[in-house]
Structure formats: structure tokens, C-alpha cells
Enzyme design. Structure first.
Site: not given
Ligand code: GLN
Length: 493
Positions: A183, A159, A79
Site C-alpha cells: 500500500s 490503499s 493518512k
């Protein structure tokens, strides 16, 4: 070579050790898969094929020398929130334009120390603020899942939308993700993948771009429960560089998979039945209860009475901490700088140009709730509510409950640019209704796929555990996975 990318981490590990495949072959297969798919899915914002090849070759050398680590030669996506030396780390925000850190986050360093290979950086909502991956400066990620008979593009959740989409579409063997209010778990549920947010303190936050420091936790998104167990074992550690990381040994999570649930008590919280929740989610939940009962667990009704305050309290605490954490992006030290007539003008122009709309909204809310005169009414009050939410869970666990079963999300994946949601940010915030309580209480939570809805889209169940008892979550989620099966999207990309 496409079959190489369909191997789970556990399968690839076994084949690498048996020298049936090499790390460089496996890495090349992923690089080709990403090249072919990323234009459509937009899961990666930066790929690092040369670095991946270099790391894979070193892995092959270590395997040949009998020195393989736990994740030797396993290609992962990271990420964009995790600092990676010399590589794009921008939290998918324009304000971190061009930022390439000179340090490595502890979580990614742990993975490389175990032999993993980095494929690149994954798309996400800007500064991890969002539930659909649509706030990214790099544009939305497209969910590899589509409803049956429809070409409509769906969000992968957020997210960690890039992480979830890349795992579901086999563009990496597994991915890192973070979870401040849901998330990891919500995108996992939207993509038929497994995501675990460990207990606050289990993974070091050092080198992870901060959103809301008292809530942020790193965790993996993986294709199945075993792979999630393997990844978390490597990601977790005690770290002197993060004072909130906890000094506890990291168990071998894989070892508990397949253990019996006999004698376990699973709590079912009445408060997680919300108005307007589709009947299918209720049905899925009932099916999950039946699976756990069949596996020998005792099912008990519990009450978590402060659940309804969790979302409003989260949307005070998280923006408050965000407004403080994001104060550092001023055009001086990191990324973007927009020149102005003096330094204040430069700050203002940089922040105006660098932050997206949702991030600005959070900074404004956060600044407001922390300002003199409102601090007691909002921030202190929200902290008190947080204590009550935590106590609800403690009372349930004290009464003998070992884990709590809930739906992971109130719906399946929705469409990109959904008008209903765009018009009202609070509707988007409602996505986290089942997940934020867990962050507020600092507890571990896992989302595991449990079925498809009538449209053919994946739905997940969530298990919530006692602090630092991720083992119970893995063991129980494995039972659900065995009963439900695994879910892979039909390839169109
Ligand atoms: N969707 C939530 C938010 O927008 C949670 C995000 C997260 O967990 N990082 O704040």
C-alpha cells in the site's frame, strides 16, 4: 504562490532556513492548492487549515529563535489511519464515524516534534484493504495522472491512494502512508512518486489503526528519493509502546545519497516474470538493470522459488489478523452505533452498517481460516509458507546479494470502476504480486519511478533490501532516479 507548492521538502527546508520564505506562506500556498483541487481529486477527507496555520506560526517562531527542527515548517498530509489528537481518524470507514482520538500516533508525534505542519487527513481504502482506493467510505481518489489524449479517470492505487495523489498533485510536501502488502509502493508506482516500506519494526505501529499487525508498517510517500529519506528519518524511532519496534539507531538516510554502487551485487529474481505482464514492464526492468550496471553494480540472477505462494498465503494471514483486529469495532467503544433490541442485535446492526463490502469479505475469510478444523489447514500452513518465503530472501542475501531489483507493479494505473476488476476481487489482489513477498518477509522495499509507459503513465521499479538496511535502498534508488529523471503529471485539476 503556486511555485511554493512545487518546492521539494529539501528545497523548502533550505529556503525556510535561509529565511527566503516563511512557514506560514508555504502553508497558505498548500491550503489554497487543496481548496482548488480537492473537489476534483478527493485526496483529503479532512483538512485542518486552522491547525496548520497555528503550527506554521509556531514554526516561524522557532526558526526566528534558531530552534528549527529537521522538518520545521514543512506541510504534510497524514493518512487517515494514523491517530491524530482531536482530528478525524476513521481509517476511511463508516464504523469509525466521528472518531477523534485523545492520543497521537508515535509516527505523527515524531513528525510534529521535528516541526512539521499538518494539512489534514488523507483518503485511503477502508482499513487499508484495497489496491485502488475505491473501498473508501469517502469515495475514490482520482489519480492526477491521465493517459495521453484521454480524459478517463484513473485510480491512484491503494490503499494509500490519497497520500500518493496528494504528493503527485503537490497538495502536500510529503505524506505518511502504510504498507501491509504493497500500500505504499503500489500507489507510489501509479503516481510517479517515491514510496518506501521500511523494515518491520523500524517505525512504531502505536496509534496506527491495525489491519494485519504482523505485516503493517508505516513509511513515507514523497516526490523524490531525498524527500523520502528525510521523512523516514523523522518517522522512524524506537518506541516502548510498540513491542515490535526495534531498538536500533535510525541512520541519517540522506547521507548515503550519491554514494557509489561499486562492488554492490544486485539480484534479479527470475520468478518475478509473470504471465501476461506487459512487455513494457519487462523493458523497464531491463533498463533499470542497465542503469545499475552502468553505476558499477554487479548484476546476478537469483531464485526466490516460493514467490508464487506469497499472494495466496498473504490472503490467509492478512484477513486472519484483520478479523481479530476488527473485532473491537462493536458499537460500544468507537464511532458508529446502530441501536438494536438488545446488545447482540446492536453489535450486529452496527457491524452490518459500519463495514464496507471488502472489509466484510476479509473478516469472513479471516474468521473461516482461523476456525476450528481449518486453522491447521489454512492459517498454520500459510505461516509455514511465510517462513519459506523469508528463507528464500535470506539465502539470496547470504550468497552476497545486497539488494534485489524487480518491477513495482504488474501494470500502470487502471481506470476507476474497472468492470474486469470489480467482478473478481482476486484480480484486484494480483496488483500486489511483486510487493507482498516483502511484507511476508518483514524486509524493506522502495518503489521509485523509472519511466512512462506508451500511454504516458508512470511505472515504478522496486528495490528490496536486507532487514534494517534501508540505506542501501535509498542509495540505489537515487541512482535510478538520477538516470530516469522525475515525473510530474500535467495539471488538469
Ligand atoms: N492491497 C493489499 C490488500 O488489499 C495491501 C493493502 C495494504 O498494504 N494495506 O490487502
Amino acid at each position: 504562490m503556486s511555485e511554493l507548492t512545487s518546492l521539494t521538502i529539501a528545497e523548502a527546508r533550505q529556503k525556510l532556513r535561509a529565511k527566503e520564505i516563511t512557514a506560514i506562506e508555504l502553508t497558505e500556498a498548500y491550503i489554497s492548492a487543496i481548496d482548488a483541487a480537492n473537489g476534483r481529486l478527493n485526496a483529503y477527507v479532512k483538512t485542518t487549515p486552522d491547525l496548520a496555520r497555528l503550527m506554521a506560526r509556531k514554526s516561524d517562531e522557532r526558526i526566528a529563535a534558531g530552534k528549527a527542527g529537521e522538518l520545521e515548517g514543512i506541510p504534510l498530509g497524514i493518512k487517515d489511519l494514523f491517530a491524530t489528537v482531536g482530528v478525524h481518524t476513521q481509517a476511511c470507514s463508516h464504523i469509525l464515524d466521528g472518531f477523534e482520538p485523545r492520543y497521537e500516533s508515535t509516527v505523527t508525534q515524531n513528525l510534529w516534534d521535528d516541526g512539521a505542519v499538518m494539512l489534514g487527513k488523507l483518503n485511503m481504502d477502508e482499513f487499508a484493504m484495497g489496491s485502488s482506493n475505491e473501498t473508501s467510505y469517502y469515495g475514490p481518489v482520482i489519480n492526477p495522472w491521465r493517459a495521453g489524449g484521454s480524459n478517463q479517470q484513473l485510480v491512484p492505487g491503494g490503499s494509500s491512494g490519497g497520500s500518493a495523489a496528494a504528493v503527485a498533485a503537490h497538495l502536500c510536501a510529503g505524506a505518511t502512508a502504510t504498507d501491509t502488502g504493497g500500500s505504499i509502493r503500489q500507489p507510489a508506482a501509479f503516481t510517479g512518486t517515491v514510496g518506501i516500506k521500511p523494515t518491520y519494526g523500524r517505525c512504531s505501529r502505536w496509534g496506527t489503526v491495525a489491519f494485519a499487525s504482523s505485516l503493517d508498517q508505516a513509511g513515507p510517500i514523497a516526490r523524490d528519493v531525498r524527500d523520502a529519506a528525510i521523512l523516514l528519518k523523522s518517522m522512524a524511532s524506537t518506541d516502548a509502546k510498540d513491542t515490535t519496534s526495534v531498538d536500533l539507531p535510525v541512520p541519517d538516510y540522506e547521507a548515503v545519497l550519491g554514494q557509489s554502487l561499486k562492488g554492490m551485487k544486485i539480484g534479479i529474481p527470475n520468478e518475478y516474470r509473470v504471465d501476461g505482464m506487459p512487455e513494457e514492464i519487462e523493458t523497464l526492468w531491463r533498463r533499470g538493470i542497465a542503469w545499475l550496471k552502468d553505476a558499477g553494480a554487479e548484476i546476478v540472477d537469483i531464485s526466490l522459488p516460493h514467490t508464487k505462494y506469497a499472494l495466496p498465503a498473504y490472503y490467509i494471514v492478512a484477513p486472519a489478523e484483520a478479523s481479530s483486529n476488527l473485532a473491537r469495532y462493536d458499537g460500544v467503544r468507537y464511532g458508529l452505533r446502530v441501536d438494536g433490541k438488545d446488545i447482540v442485535d446492536m453489535y450486529e446492526k452496527t457491524r452490518a452498517a459500519g463495514f464496507g463490502q471488502e472489509v466484510k469479505r476479509r473478516i469472513m475469510i479471516g474468521t473461516y481460516v482461523l476456525s476450528a478444523g481449518y486453522y491447521d489447514a489454512y492459517y498454520i500452513r500459510a505461516q509455514k509458507v511465510r517462513t519459506l518465503i523469508k528463507r528464500d530472501f535470506e539465502l539470496a542475501f547470504d550468497a552476497g546479494v545486497d539488494a534485489i531489483l524487480t518491477p513495482a507493479t504488474p501494470s500502470s494505473a487502471f481506470g476507476i470502476a474497472d468492470e474486469n476488476l470489480a467482478a473478481d476481487p482476486v484480480k484486484m489482489y494480483l496488483n500486489d504480486i511483486f510487493t507482498v513477498t516483502v511484507n511476508m518477509a518483514g524486509l524493506p522495499g522502495i518503489a521509485v519511478p523509472a519511466g512512462l509507459d506508451q500511454k504516458g503513465l508512470p511505472l515504478g521499479l522496486q528495490l528490496i533490501g536486507k532487514a534494517f538496511d534501508e540505506e542501501t535502498l535509498f542509495k540505489t534508488a537515487y541512482v535510478i532516479e538520477q538516470a530516469a529523471g522525475k515525473f510530474t503529471p500535467a495539471k488538469w485539476w
